[in-house]
Design an enzyme around this catalytic site. Structure first.
Site, PDB file in Angstrom:
ATOM      1  CD  GLU A  77      -2.729   1.421   2.411  1.00  0.00           C
ATOM      2  OE1 GLU A  77      -3.666   2.240   2.367  1.00  0.00           O
ATOM      3  OE2 GLU A  77      -2.459   0.753   3.416  1.00  0.00           O
ATOM      4  CE  LYS A  82      -6.605   0.182   1.640  1.00  0.00           C
ATOM      5  NZ  LYS A  82      -7.125  -0.221   2.973  1.00  0.00           N
TER       6      LYS A  82
END
Length: 300
Positions: free
Chosen positions: A182, A219
């Site tokens: 992420e 993500k």
């Protein structure tokens, strides 16, 4: 303790091909007071970390046990470490998610962010990572999530963020888990679109260098240019690309996400928008169910 291979395979297939989204229930110590305030729990209503974490666990439990929080629309849920180690109605949280709700459990593993340098914030060191990953396997966790932040389109900083993310990801894979990488791009960045293109290209280099069996998830912030991350979603080493809401309202996040055909949601604040401790069970379940439905539809 090793993962049950049949369970792991079933969870991997669900994450890769299932319809729905991943709920982010992983507010950490720094963001918990803000999350509780939005939930109608003021800081003067609890004393110390133990009571604070008790309040946030009660909120998360209420969400997880809600009638609409099931595999019909929710693929997975990302947990804070304390939530993984806690129980809901006498059952460890990860076990309840998978066995009772059909929802795949993930664990947030990063320890927060360093100060900004070169337009980015790297992750702080994780000296006890291997021990935490071993515990995660024991609790039946499927994958992990680690967050860093890109504030500006700075090539040096973005290269450092992606390199660090993939270094951690390889340690996660070695432990038998699937990492969610992420590198969030700040939605308020004046160079957001440029940063996203640089980030995409840098991630692609690292994906191409992965070995067989080193599968990851990504993500990412909902991009300024729709579908700019399609090439990442199509990569053979990527199970799924999910989107964070990044501070957008639920409606805005869902509207923006709906234009990205190969991303599904992994929302935190947008999932809990409009929820309150003071609501009756019917009011709470109706509000949460409405959010779940909006996010689900935007993820199709």
């Amino acid at each position: 303790m090793a993962q049950d291979s049949a369970v792991f395979s079933a969870q991997a297939e669900r994450i890769k091909t299932g319809k729905g989204f991943i709920a982010a229930l992983d507010q950490s110590g720094g963001s918990t007071p803000k999350a509780l305030k939005l939930y109608g729990v003021e800081e003067d209503s609890y004393s110390g970390d133990t009571e604070m974490y008790g309040e946030i666990h009660a909120m998360r439990s209420r969400i997880i046990l809600a009638p609409d929080f099931t595999s019909d629309k929710v693929l997975g849920a990302i947990l804070f470490e304390r939530t993984m180690r806690a129980e809901i109605n006498g059952t460890p949280t990860a076990a309840l998610l998978w066995e009772d709700r059909g929802v795949v459990p993930f664990l947030k593993i990063d320890k927060g962010l360093e100060d900004e340098a070169d337009g980015v914030q790297l992750m702080k060191p994780m000296p006890d990572l291997e021990a935490l990953l071993a515990d995660a396997v024991g609790f039946g966790i499927f994958g992990t999530k680690e967050r860093s932040v890109v504030h500006h389109a700075n090539a040096t900083g973005i290269a450092a963020v992606v390199a660090q993310q993939f270094d951690v990801a390889k340690r996660v894979v070695a432990a038998g888990l699937v990492p969610i990488i992420e590198p969030e791009v700040n939605i308020h960045s004046e160079t957001k679109a440029e940063a996203e293109e640089m980030l995409r290209d840098e991630i692609l280099k690292h994906l191409d260098a992965l070995e067989d069996g080193q599968d990851v998830m990504l993500k990412l912030s909902i991009p300024t240019q729709a579908n700019v991350y399609d090439v990442l979603a199509d990569h053979p080493k990527v199970l799924r690309v999910v989107a964070l809401s990044g501070g957008y309202s639920t409606d805005d996040a869902c509207a923006k996400l709906s234009h990205n055909r190969k991303m599904i949601a992994s929302f935190s604040r947008a999932l809990t928008e409009g929820l309150s401790k003071q609501q009756s069970e019917d009011e709470f379940n109706t509000a949460l169910g409405g959010n779940i439905d909006k996010i689900y539809q935007a993820s199709l």
